[in-house]
Design a protein around this motif. Structure first.
Motif, mmCIF file in Angstrom:
data_model
loop_
_atom_site.group_PDB
_atom_site.id
_atom_site.type_symbol
_atom_site.label_atom_id
_atom_site.label_comp_id
_atom_site.label_asym_id
_atom_site.label_seq_id
_atom_site.Cartn_x
_atom_site.Cartn_y
_atom_site.Cartn_z
ATOM 1 N N GLU A 1 -1.727 7.433 4.301
ATOM 2 C CA GLU A 1 -1.159 6.117 3.980
ATOM 3 C C GLU A 1 -2.166 5.317 3.172
ATOM 4 O O GLU A 1 -3.338 5.220 3.545
ATOM 5 C CB GLU A 1 -0.802 5.366 5.262
ATOM 6 N N MET A 2 -1.712 4.749 2.086
ATOM 7 C CA MET A 2 -2.614 4.026 1.187
ATOM 8 C C MET A 2 -1.942 2.739 0.720
ATOM 9 O O MET A 2 -0.774 2.748 0.314
ATOM 10 C CB MET A 2 -2.956 4.925 -0.004
ATOM 11 N N THR A 3 -2.658 1.644 0.794
ATOM 12 C CA THR A 3 -2.166 0.360 0.306
ATOM 13 C C THR A 3 -2.951 -0.011 -0.943
ATOM 14 O O THR A 3 -4.189 0.001 -0.941
ATOM 15 C CB THR A 3 -2.328 -0.743 1.362
ATOM 16 N N VAL A 4 -2.232 -0.322 -2.006
ATOM 17 C CA VAL A 4 -2.882 -0.676 -3.261
ATOM 18 C C VAL A 4 -2.414 -2.055 -3.707
ATOM 19 O O VAL A 4 -1.357 -2.545 -3.282
ATOM 20 C CB VAL A 4 -2.585 0.368 -4.365
ATOM 21 N N ILE A 5 -3.226 -2.652 -4.563
ATOM 22 C CA ILE A 5 -2.864 -3.914 -5.206
ATOM 23 C C ILE A 5 -2.635 -3.618 -6.682
ATOM 24 O O ILE A 5 -3.515 -3.105 -7.370
ATOM 25 C CB ILE A 5 -3.971 -4.963 -5.030
ATOM 26 N N ARG A 6 -1.435 -3.953 -7.149
ATOM 27 C CA ARG A 6 -1.061 -3.686 -8.539
ATOM 28 C C ARG A 6 -0.396 -4.938 -9.102
ATOM 29 O O ARG A 6 0.633 -5.372 -8.591
ATOM 30 C CB ARG A 6 -0.112 -2.490 -8.616
ATOM 31 N N ALA A 7 -1.008 -5.507 -10.118
ATOM 32 C CA ALA A 7 -0.480 -6.731 -10.735
ATOM 33 C C ALA A 7 -0.248 -7.815 -9.684
ATOM 34 O O ALA A 7 0.767 -8.527 -9.714
ATOM 35 C CB ALA A 7 0.810 -6.425 -11.487
ATOM 36 N N GLY A 8 -1.175 -7.925 -8.735
ATOM 37 C CA GLY A 8 -1.110 -8.952 -7.716
ATOM 38 C C GLY A 8 -0.204 -8.641 -6.538
ATOM 39 O O GLY A 8 -0.148 -9.407 -5.587
ATOM 40 N N GLU A 9 0.486 -7.517 -6.577
ATOM 41 C CA GLU A 9 1.414 -7.148 -5.503
ATOM 42 C C GLU A 9 0.811 -6.027 -4.657
ATOM 43 O O GLU A 9 0.217 -5.082 -5.182
ATOM 44 C CB GLU A 9 2.746 -6.684 -6.114
ATOM 45 N N ARG A 10 0.984 -6.143 -3.336
ATOM 46 C CA ARG A 10 0.507 -5.099 -2.434
ATOM 47 C C ARG A 10 1.617 -4.067 -2.227
ATOM 48 O O ARG A 10 2.757 -4.415 -1.894
ATOM 49 C CB ARG A 10 0.088 -5.687 -1.082
ATOM 50 N N LEU A 11 1.282 -2.805 -2.431
ATOM 51 C CA LEU A 11 2.242 -1.717 -2.288
ATOM 52 C C LEU A 11 1.697 -0.700 -1.293
ATOM 53 O O LEU A 11 0.525 -0.343 -1.349
ATOM 54 C CB LEU A 11 2.479 -1.019 -3.634
ATOM 55 N N ARG A 12 2.563 -0.231 -0.410
ATOM 56 C CA ARG A 12 2.164 0.796 0.543
ATOM 57 C C ARG A 12 2.739 2.136 0.089
ATOM 58 O O ARG A 12 3.956 2.263 -0.102
ATOM 59 C CB ARG A 12 2.645 0.456 1.951
ATOM 60 N N LEU A 13 1.863 3.107 -0.086
ATOM 61 C CA LEU A 13 2.244 4.413 -0.593
ATOM 62 C C LEU A 13 1.887 5.491 0.428
ATOM 63 O O LEU A 13 0.905 5.367 1.152
ATOM 64 C CB LEU A 13 1.532 4.710 -1.916
ATOM 65 N N ARG A 14 2.681 6.548 0.448
ATOM 66 C CA ARG A 14 2.435 7.663 1.377
ATOM 67 C C ARG A 14 2.215 8.931 0.552
ATOM 68 O O ARG A 14 3.109 9.371 -0.166
ATOM 69 C CB ARG A 14 3.637 7.838 2.319
ATOM 70 N N ILE A 15 1.018 9.479 0.673
ATOM 71 C CA ILE A 15 0.642 10.660 -0.103
ATOM 72 C C ILE A 15 0.698 11.888 0.800
ATOM 73 O O ILE A 15 0.172 11.880 1.911
ATOM 74 C CB ILE A 15 -0.775 10.501 -0.694
ATOM 75 N N LEU A 16 1.322 12.949 0.305
ATOM 76 C CA LEU A 16 1.395 14.215 1.040
ATOM 77 C C LEU A 16 0.415 15.188 0.393
ATOM 78 O O LEU A 16 0.744 15.866 -0.586
ATOM 79 C CB LEU A 16 2.819 14.773 0.994
ATOM 80 N N PRO A 17 -0.812 15.273 0.909
ATOM 81 C CA PRO A 17 -1.851 16.063 0.246
ATOM 82 C C PRO A 17 -1.646 17.562 0.413
ATOM 83 O O PRO A 17 -0.820 18.014 1.212
ATOM 84 C CB PRO A 17 -3.130 15.613 0.953
ATOM 85 N N VAL A 18 -2.411 18.317 -0.334
ATOM 86 C CA VAL A 18 -2.479 19.770 -0.188
ATOM 87 C C VAL A 18 -3.926 20.120 0.142
ATOM 88 O O VAL A 18 -4.852 19.402 -0.256
ATOM 89 C CB VAL A 18 -2.025 20.494 -1.465
#
Length: 342
Positions: A152-169
């Protein structure tokens, strides 16, 4: 002017000059983008090799396909320029994303600021001078996460916080790094693979994976720790006494295993010999002529012979016997590694 800087200065010196001499110019932006492009070229090839070789590595990490960078890595006088150019809204950001990687599929974007990532501590402050220590600590914490568990990763993009879910290998646990230098230098210490920017400047892109595969092979075979266990002398000492056999053995083993890593990553195994032919004569005379390294003609023959074995086996050639002995003491016996007839 910018090409000269890119080839001859380390990251810290380059960015200090950019900040002091041309803090708001297009040349400064061009220099930063050159650094990014070089970093991403190395990171993209390294990601592909590490994923392809994951089953061969004793330690794995979650393969995300993200190249991070941190303001802490840059000199204080450069940070305003770096912050403005890359859009840092914190101390850690995404320098780039490997195409078609788990991060790419999850929607991570270049220049996202990292606000949170799977419970890993994100530094709030900045050191008083440029330091890579914070970056290594961040990478180490992320690399220690389960290799196949969602991140689970939360990023800030253009002032907006987005929560992303990465499925690694799963990927080999190795950090890839580009050093800005006008020398031919590549090294692996068990946790790191580092090459200099001169290789990027002078190596055809299609041959560059051969160099990184060779260095990754050193890590997979635990060469650094095994050399240290034998009391081997590094640097100039590698070309004297019993060191010669030990270093020739490790170099030749890495030459052989690298061909298998290229095949596993979907590269043409023949590029290992192609790299030696193209870059070998250009490398620094001290490295080529050192008694610790096999003659160039032998290295080409080794790579060609192993690529032929893989081709004859339809891409499924067995790994060399020394792979299963990767935790055994080195004995310096390099001659059996030569192809028949040499």
């Amino acid at each position: 002017m910018m090409k000269w800087l890119f080839e001859r200065l380390c990251r810290i010196a380059l960015l200090a000059i950019l900040a002091a001499a041309v803090p708001a110019s297009a040349q400064a932006d061009e220099g930063l983008e050159r650094v990014r492009a070089g970093d991403m070229r190395v990171a993209s090839i390294g990601y592909r090799l590490s994923v392809g070789a994951a089953a061969l590595c004793d330690l794995q990490e979650p393969g995300l396909g993200i190249q991070f960078h941190m303001l802490a890595q840059y000199p204080p006088e450069s940070r305003d320029r770096v912050r403005a150019h890359f859009g840092f809204a914190g101390t850690v950001a995404v320098e780039g994303v490997v195409p078609d990687s788990p991060a790419d599929r999850a929607g991570v974007k270049q220049d996202d600021t990292v606000a949170a990532i799977e419970g890993v501590v994100i530094p709030a402050g900045l050191p008083g001078e440029a330091s890579n220590a914070e970056y290594i600590a961040l990478y180490t914490a992320i690399a220690a996460l389960p290799p196949e568990k969602p991140v689970e990763m939360t990023v800030i993009r253009a002032g907006e916080r987005l929560r992303l879910r990465i499925l690694p290998v799963p990927a080999c646990r190795t950090r890839y790094e580009l050093k800005l230098s006008d020398s031919f230098d590549a090294r692996a210490d068990g946790a790191l693979v580092q090459i200099t920017s001169r290789y990027l400047n002078e190596t055809p892109l299609e041959l560059l994976p051969a160099l990184l595969a060779h260095e990754l092979s050193h890590n997979i075979l635990h060469h650094r720790v095994r050399l240290e266990a034998k009391g081997a002398g590094f640097g100039l000492l590698s070309g004297f006494g019993g060191n010669v056999g030990l270093f020739r053995q490790t170099e030749m083993q890495a030459d052989i295993l690298a061909v298998h890593l290229l095949a596993r990553a979907g590269y043409d195994p023949a590029i290992a010999a192609g790299f030696r032919r193209e870059i070998g004569p250009k490398q620094l005379a001290g490295m080529i002529r050192s008694r610790s390294h096999p003659p160039l003609k032998d290295r080409i023959a080794i790579a060609e012979a192993e690529a032929a074995k893989i081709a004859a086996a339809g891409g499924n050639a067995p790994l060399p016997a020394f792979y299963t002995a990767r935790n055994d003491p080195l004995d310096g016996n390099w001659k059996p590694l030569l192809p028949e007839g040499r």
